[in-house]
Design a protein around this motif. Structure first.
Motif, mmCIF file in Angstrom:
data_model
loop_
_atom_site.group_PDB
_atom_site.id
_atom_site.type_symbol
_atom_site.label_atom_id
_atom_site.label_comp_id
_atom_site.label_asym_id
_atom_site.label_seq_id
_atom_site.Cartn_x
_atom_site.Cartn_y
_atom_site.Cartn_z
ATOM 1 N N ARG A 175 0.827 -1.206 0.000
ATOM 2 C CA ARG A 175 0.000 0.000 0.000
ATOM 3 C C ARG A 175 0.863 1.259 0.000
ATOM 4 N N HIS A 229 -10.772 0.032 10.511
ATOM 5 C CA HIS A 229 -11.450 1.334 10.671
ATOM 6 C C HIS A 229 -12.955 1.141 10.842
ATOM 7 N N GLY A 243 -1.280 1.845 13.494
ATOM 8 C CA GLY A 243 -1.798 2.457 14.714
ATOM 9 C C GLY A 243 -3.207 2.015 15.024
ATOM 10 N N LEU A 293 -10.797 14.312 -0.756
ATOM 11 C CA LEU A 293 -9.482 14.171 -0.131
ATOM 12 C C LEU A 293 -8.663 13.099 -0.827
ATOM 13 N N SER A 294 -7.344 13.209 -0.682
ATOM 14 C CA SER A 294 -6.456 12.165 -1.194
ATOM 15 C C SER A 294 -5.201 12.126 -0.334
ATOM 16 N N THR A 295 -4.339 11.166 -0.651
ATOM 17 C CA THR A 295 -3.094 10.963 0.080
ATOM 18 C C THR A 295 -2.309 12.253 0.249
ATOM 19 N N SER A 296 -1.872 12.509 1.464
ATOM 20 C CA SER A 296 -1.001 13.650 1.720
ATOM 21 C C SER A 296 0.347 13.430 1.055
ATOM 22 N N ALA A 304 2.756 15.559 1.736
ATOM 23 C CA ALA A 304 3.660 16.370 2.543
ATOM 24 C C ALA A 304 4.575 15.533 3.428
ATOM 25 N N GLY A 305 4.396 14.227 3.398
ATOM 26 C CA GLY A 305 5.180 13.404 4.306
ATOM 27 C C GLY A 305 5.779 12.218 3.608
ATOM 28 N N TYR A 329 4.560 9.868 1.982
ATOM 29 C CA TYR A 329 4.001 9.410 0.709
ATOM 30 C C TYR A 329 4.333 10.338 -0.466
ATOM 31 N N HIS A 341 -10.089 8.857 11.838
ATOM 32 C CA HIS A 341 -10.134 7.742 10.883
ATOM 33 C C HIS A 341 -9.774 8.209 9.477
ATOM 34 N N VAL A 342 -10.374 9.298 9.051
ATOM 35 C CA VAL A 342 -10.080 9.787 7.693
ATOM 36 C C VAL A 342 -8.615 10.194 7.587
ATOM 37 N N HIS A 400 -6.090 8.913 9.139
ATOM 38 C CA HIS A 400 -5.293 7.685 8.983
ATOM 39 C C HIS A 400 -5.305 7.184 7.542
ATOM 40 N N LEU A 401 -6.451 7.353 6.886
ATOM 41 C CA LEU A 401 -6.595 6.782 5.539
ATOM 42 C C LEU A 401 -5.791 7.547 4.492
ATOM 43 N N ILE A 402 -5.433 8.806 4.786
ATOM 44 C CA ILE A 402 -4.766 9.618 3.762
ATOM 45 C C ILE A 402 -3.400 10.121 4.176
ATOM 46 N N GLY A 403 -2.934 9.770 5.379
ATOM 47 C CA GLY A 403 -1.603 10.230 5.770
ATOM 48 C C GLY A 403 -1.035 9.341 6.836
ATOM 49 N N ARG A 404 0.095 9.774 7.366
ATOM 50 C CA ARG A 404 0.771 8.957 8.367
ATOM 51 C C ARG A 404 0.682 9.541 9.760
ATOM 52 N N ALA A 443 -2.060 6.665 18.331
ATOM 53 C CA ALA A 443 -0.681 6.313 17.989
ATOM 54 C C ALA A 443 -0.140 7.154 16.838
ATOM 55 N N HIS A 444 -0.963 7.539 15.921
ATOM 56 C CA HIS A 444 -0.511 8.351 14.786
ATOM 57 C C HIS A 444 -0.863 9.825 14.952
ATOM 58 N N ASP A 460 1.296 15.344 8.594
ATOM 59 C CA ASP A 460 1.048 15.495 7.154
ATOM 60 C C ASP A 460 -0.453 15.601 6.849
ATOM 61 N N VAL A 461 -1.270 15.596 7.877
ATOM 62 C CA VAL A 461 -2.701 15.849 7.729
ATOM 63 C C VAL A 461 -3.126 16.713 8.921
ATOM 64 N N VAL A 505 -1.322 20.676 2.709
ATOM 65 C CA VAL A 505 -1.604 19.355 3.290
ATOM 66 C C VAL A 505 -3.112 19.170 3.311
ATOM 67 N N PRO A 506 -3.563 17.914 3.281
ATOM 68 C CA PRO A 506 -5.005 17.690 3.359
ATOM 69 C C PRO A 506 -5.539 18.141 4.717
#
Lengths: 250, 250, 250, 250, 250, 250
Positions: free
Chosen positions: B85, B105, B135, B221-224, B226-227, B229, C105-106, C108-112, C138-139, C178-179, C200-201
């Motif tokens: 992933r 989740h 996490g 929304l989408s993957t950040s 900034a880190g 990823y 939750h959201v 977590h799905l798009i960042g770390r 944790a995150h 990053d989020v 960032v998102p």
């Protein structure tokens, strides 16, 4: 004793440097063979490249095993925070050592809190992940990056050493580290520079892994096959190993 | 909305089952495309196969991207506890969803403690690892295995359902789970059987991932980037993508 | 689908803003009904007010249920870090969503690593508590406060946005987020401002909760009644619901 | 010294029992006043009832404060794992003690691992939550339930003691507890029975809280107002306190 | 009630100061006897000195027990973060209290996050270790050192108080502490100075331990002998107790 | 290389057994010298005895250092879960190895989850404490006791081996261990028996420590003096070292 040291990237100069570091750390009667995968990336700075390296190392070892060429007492995976150790541990009966984990083990043995200094900031997270999964994060004071990529380090080794020393100094004064682990493989001169400037022990991952490999083999121990490192079922795979189809050879 | 669902193994029947589950979970106006890697293993029961699958999925996506064929709003990786992933999240700008994480989740949203029931005991550790890294382990009551491998499940689906129901019952009574996550993809009928027998909600990973993919895309929304990823540096790679040299096609 | 969104405070303007945010995030075929308790506090800045809000929302829902007026597919509790979700989850058979948890939750799905930016420093601890209890800490890189209370935010929205952007910037650069999750409900324009400045998102809790509510309802799932969310025993209560005695009405 | 002990439920017999336990534990020169809320539930077996009790106790204390009747050196909240301590700590300048937390503190002082034995299984999770939030979970061996509700305990006290002794025995032999905390208030005879059968120290929450209240007041200390327990802003509230409109009196 | 307070070092002036602090904190009807080991170090600033102190206190108590002179209801070990409590708890049937743990317990009762301010930086790690082992670290915001050793503190008490106040101020503003624990025993005037400057509660360890000792004894409780504090087997020892051979006497 | 192996108890036969185990594990060119303290206990089964052993080992090393007799490259402390390593690490410039920690390090290198099997149940807690403080507890599946004390083990070695094998079997099947660490020093034959019966790797602590000592010394590393292991200040001590006054000699 014969130890196979795997450089996970395909850079020949890196393979040479890692081989030198491993050989220097090894006993006189230990033979070090350092190899790189037959395909992959010349440097590993992303998760994608790390997975590619894992498969490249698997391919190399599978090829050697099939050919009856695998004749080692231990394997060292010389990628800091990278993937692949668990797959090789499954595939082989000899023990497999990861330089990030081995650095952390040695750091625990000689201090209370260690920091890792790596190259790019983007490598911090994978290193933290590896320490967490290995159960070696509780005494990790920090993972820090000096901010230089591989190319820059190659072009200006003196500048790179300076950047690493500065980051290590912050780890000691701000994060309370009393041991520094070098989060990259094969840079000559860094250990001496950091030790001289900061007066703290510095652990080089390749050396640590070779030392621990010798210790574990010397104890007559190897990977437990009673748990997660048991060999997997013989599921059919296409194109495996991959490298024959690529027309590459060692 | 178009969602690419990736079966990490090369089994055609599994791809078909996953496609059906994803389609059933999707909105009427969501298009599901389910693909498998062009090389790899027909089932994933080891770390080695999991890395191979990660590279296989990377290869597939890289090929599509190079060819200008990648036209999706989200990607779902339909391997429970498997790798890849993070690499896809680096490579793509659309969000990427992992079925193990998405199951967890959804379980958090509807209960207090969830258990995962997977196939072989050897898959427990990788699933625990994924939840830990994500996490999402604090509310995980247990990861349990019903002890059947893929072949047996295929040969005797009724027996498999029975074994899963029994293990899920232990999770509820012994571990205190109030939600069950199915730690395998694409088994028709299991959700209904477990729900009927135990009266607890059952989360299917593929459905959960499709549902959350739709939600996140719907939120814009989408993957950040900034880190961790962010796309990696353009290090030279040999033989990439791999599949053209293997002479395979979709 | 009909979603009941509960503003935990009694401010009419806040109810309007939350309703607008929820409606904007909802599918075209989702009906949003936003209500406030019949008694309580116009803003929630303390544990005392948070408990009062929990009972106010319980009172509202109990009244609707008794009157046969409760006809929703899901409930969203639009208080960030506030009490009450677990009580409603006990009382109802439809799923109940908390905006703090849904934001996490959201994220977590798009960042770390995500940071929450809330209003007053005194709200940091309750938000940390909620994430800890939900197993979503944790995150979490940090929970930060911009230092403005509700009145100030109302009086000077531009200044408030500026303060939030600055605190979010610290979360990104100092804490490694990053989020960004917005730890307050209903502020128009903040998401766009933070996204524009920081790249960032940004997750708005009300939108996140509506999105996840739609996803969970779409999956055919609801609160597990096998554990802590089972309805409690029918202990006699005095003056319940409370609002009839107060002479208040919706 | 005057200590206000709050029974969170509205059961008069429970108030009497708690008062007796508190008085027995207090110094001769400590005055114990035990009160119940003016509205609420006769027993607390759910999150909903727990919130109602929190507001009931807030209402009682607010009424006394407004009337100038609050003249105590400390407050004890005699609900095990229930809500409300933090709100009272905000509202008052004298220290507030929770019986679950106080039991755990005393258990830490005299042993290494404690178990809590409560009534119904549905109370386990709230007690675990309270210990987690209080930072007192690391030495908690288990929270166990004897399975009897309040009515059954009242109807058959001997049977209840027997059930609690059996569950405590399991905590000692299976979970490694060396101290037992009673997770319910006001049962006469249980401490002696468990101690006699198991030979381990048994902590009664009401006694523990009275003892610690006397100690903290004796040290001249009270709740810190520098953090989360500072009084909240004066947000307008409707119908506060609530009880006057309900036509109830102490 | 008679409480034996043990100064772990051999400094007579320190013993006098600790005795004064303990007496001031005690009830009028509690008798405080403060003693130091018959051998050891005049100050404890290392692990080696801490072990020596543990054995010195064991020796003292063993001698008193053998002579039939041990007639106390509780023991307080007045060393912050030092060894020995567990050994005395094994040896004795009366409860034994450690000032570091007791400070932390009291801090939990009156605030949310506490910081410890100790003397030398080298004492931070042992204090962190003790809190971790005691399960009292989750709400510890920080352990900080003012940087002065014992001699300097003795020579310039005003300067020492100033240094401690400054470090405590950092704990409050930078680490979010709302309670300060003094990580050293017997300094008169510090509590008042920190409280006056910072407006947060300050916990003195000796006072806290005396207060909790009185509370636990008042509850009729003592060390559990069902677990790790059971007396050890009667293994033969040479030269035990040690002090007779050293020709020292109380 | 010369390694000083310290038996923490005063049993001569135990010293002999430990010396044999250490010598067998050592390289041909490593010289092993095994010594016991000049005073203390013949077996260590309590915290009190453990502290006494720590001081006894400190006394021995201090005496050798004062006499100019300390001429070793490393020290191994051969007590499992016992005190003293940190004090010796402060006092010496050569590295000091603890057999409990070294066992855990080796177990990490060859498996995923390890269990420790020790003698008496009362030793479980100190071993857990040591692993926790060392940051090596995350992969510890369990610490178990076979229930036999030292005398019984000596009287019936065959029975002892049988009891250890049975407990190790439970660790594998019930706790999921894939490596067993022997939590006692010097028992010949146990490693072979457990390995033969269970087919999992078995780590002997003395051998592990000797192996790691050789590795660390071989890497040219030693204890960091930049943190907690720096030598302490020169506080005056009475009767130090202790042994001269006791009239004992090596």
């Amino acid at each position: 004793m014969r130890i196979l040291v795997l450089n996970p990237n395909t850079s020949g100069s890196m393979t040479t440097e890692i081989a030198a570091a491993a050989t220097e750390a090894a006993h006189a009667d230990t033979e070090i063979i350092c190899l790189a995968p037959r395909f992959g990336s010349v440097a590993i700075d992303s998760a994608a490249e790390s997975y590619l390296a894992a498969v490249g190392m698997m391919d190399l070892v599978a090829g050697m095993t099939e050919a009856g060429d695998f004749d080692f007492d231990a394997v060292v995976v010389a990628g800091f925070g990278e993937h692949g150790r668990d797959a090789l541990a499954e595939m082989l009966t000899v023990p497999v050592f990861d330089i990030a984990e081995c650095s952390a083990h040695v750091a625990h043995l000689i201090g209370r809190r260690f920091s890792v200094v790596t190259t790019l900031a983007r490598s911090i997270a994978p290193i933290e992940d590896r320490l967490l999964l290995a159960g070696l994060d509780a005494h990790c004071a920090s993972v820090r990056a000096c901010g230089l990529d591989t190319a820059t380090v190659d072009a200006d080794p003196e500048g790179a050493i300076q950047a690493i020393v500065e980051e290590a100094a912050r780890a000691v004064t701000e994060d309370g580290a009393d041991v520094i682990c070098l989060g990259c493989a094969g840079m000559a001169g860094v250990v001496d520079a950091v030790t001289a400037k900061l007066g703290v022990p510095v652990v080089d991952g390749v050396a640590a892994a070779v030392g621990l490999a010798q210790a574990v083999v010397g104890l007559g121990l190897s990977t437990s096959k009673a748990g997660v490192y048991a060999p997997g079922p013989a599921n059919p795979r296409s194109h495996w190993p991959i490298s024959p189809a690529l027309g590459v050879d060692r």
